[in-house]
Design a protein around this motif. Structure first.
Motif, mmCIF file in Angstrom:
data_model
loop_
_atom_site.group_PDB
_atom_site.id
_atom_site.type_symbol
_atom_site.label_atom_id
_atom_site.label_comp_id
_atom_site.label_asym_id
_atom_site.label_seq_id
_atom_site.Cartn_x
_atom_site.Cartn_y
_atom_site.Cartn_z
ATOM 1 N N LEU A 196 11.932 -2.387 -8.483
ATOM 2 C CA LEU A 196 11.739 -0.995 -8.896
ATOM 3 C C LEU A 196 12.072 -0.866 -10.370
ATOM 4 C CD1 LEU A 196 13.607 0.696 -5.899
ATOM 5 C CD2 LEU A 196 11.136 0.459 -6.192
ATOM 6 N N PRO A 197 11.494 0.107 -11.063
ATOM 7 C CA PRO A 197 11.826 0.277 -12.482
ATOM 8 C C PRO A 197 13.253 0.804 -12.651
ATOM 9 C CG PRO A 197 10.422 2.060 -11.733
ATOM 10 C CD PRO A 197 10.521 1.097 -10.594
ATOM 11 N N ALA A 198 13.820 0.586 -13.824
ATOM 12 C CA ALA A 198 15.152 1.117 -14.126
ATOM 13 C C ALA A 198 15.103 2.635 -14.252
ATOM 14 C CB ALA A 198 15.697 0.494 -15.409
ATOM 15 N N PHE B 225 4.806 5.087 -11.857
ATOM 16 C CA PHE B 225 5.685 3.916 -11.971
ATOM 17 C C PHE B 225 5.146 2.809 -11.087
ATOM 18 C CE2 PHE B 225 7.298 6.462 -8.507
ATOM 19 C CZ PHE B 225 7.818 5.587 -7.566
ATOM 20 N N ASP B 226 5.559 1.590 -11.390
ATOM 21 C CA ASP B 226 5.113 0.414 -10.642
ATOM 22 C C ASP B 226 6.193 -0.049 -9.673
ATOM 23 O OD1 ASP B 226 2.662 0.255 -11.964
ATOM 24 O OD2 ASP B 226 3.477 -1.014 -13.542
ATOM 25 N N VAL B 227 5.776 -0.435 -8.491
ATOM 26 C CA VAL B 227 6.645 -1.051 -7.481
ATOM 27 C C VAL B 227 6.015 -2.397 -7.156
ATOM 28 C CG1 VAL B 227 7.564 -0.865 -5.150
ATOM 29 C CG2 VAL B 227 7.326 1.185 -6.554
ATOM 30 N N THR C 78 0.845 -1.182 0.000
ATOM 31 C CA THR C 78 0.000 0.000 0.000
ATOM 32 C C THR C 78 0.886 1.238 0.000
ATOM 33 O OG1 THR C 78 -1.649 -1.181 1.313
ATOM 34 C CG2 THR C 78 -1.851 1.213 1.220
ATOM 35 N N GLU C 79 0.653 2.146 -0.944
ATOM 36 C CA GLU C 79 1.403 3.400 -0.991
ATOM 37 C C GLU C 79 0.879 4.338 0.079
ATOM 38 O OE1 GLU C 79 1.355 7.296 -3.744
ATOM 39 O OE2 GLU C 79 1.701 5.443 -4.854
ATOM 40 N N ALA D 43 6.615 6.108 -0.192
ATOM 41 C CA ALA D 43 6.626 5.258 1.000
ATOM 42 C C ALA D 43 5.525 4.213 0.891
ATOM 43 C CB ALA D 43 6.440 6.102 2.261
ATOM 44 N N TYR D 44 5.800 3.038 1.424
ATOM 45 C CA TYR D 44 4.881 1.900 1.280
ATOM 46 C C TYR D 44 4.820 1.094 2.564
ATOM 47 C CZ TYR D 44 5.827 3.035 -3.577
ATOM 48 O OH TYR D 44 5.977 3.709 -4.760
#
Length: 173
Positions: A103-105, A166-168, A41-42, A88-89
């Motif tokens: 994490l994305p590049a 972005f996706d995490v 959860t963000e 933060a998550y």
């Protein structure tokens, strides 16, 4: 006598054609384990804050995983709102279980036709207490982490509010 030889031959043939059968059985265990699904959860989005750029001088704004901003080149940091914040998550799932963070590049943020790239993304889990991409869920099945990175600003970067997504991903190890 001929009959006796035939009977003996029949007995020998019958005895030789019987098969001795042997077998063994092993009782083997089978199992499966079902765990609580992992979830994320963000609680805060990634924002590099407000800054000004010197004309003709590229630079960067680095936001550490602990919320500390530094600049290079033509980037001048400002305290004006909006201020910087780490993404933060909260993570929850199976107790005492190790998980990994993906994490994305890089991330592209845009303002109209202009864009900037965020790269060198890092995570810091509460359970590890240092930068890295793994954490461990507590005895209560929870953990948290923050994300920081580097915003790359080109010379003559257009003014504006730049946004992107972005996706995490989190997964059990």
């Amino acid at each position: 006598m001929k009959k006796v030889v035939v009977i003996i031959a029949a007995i020998v043939l019958f005895a030789g054609s019987t098969k001795v059968m042997a077998q063994a059985t092993e009782n083997t265990a089978a199992a499966a384990k079902i765990v609580t699904p992992i979830s994320i959860t963000e609680t805060s989005s990634l924002h590099f804050g407000t800054m000004a750029i010197l004309a003709g001088t590229p630079g960067t704004c680095v936001l550490s995983t602990q919320g500390v901003r530094t600049q290079t080149g033509g980037v001048n940091l400002s305290v004006q709102a909006p201020t910087a914040s780490n993404a933060a998550y909260n993570v929850s799932g199976a107790v005492n279980t190790t998980y990994s963070i993906t994490l994305p590049a890089s991330i592209t943020v845009t303002s109209g036709p202009a864009n900037m790239t965020i790269n060198a993304l890092l995570a810091r889990t509460a359970s590890a207490g240092s930068d890295g991409l793994t954490g461990t869920l507590s005895a209560g099945g929870t953990d948290s982490f923050t994300v920081g990175g580097t915003l790359n600003v080109s010379q003559g970067q257009a003014t504006g509010t730049y946004t992107g997504t972005f996706d995490v991903t989190v997964a059990y190890n």
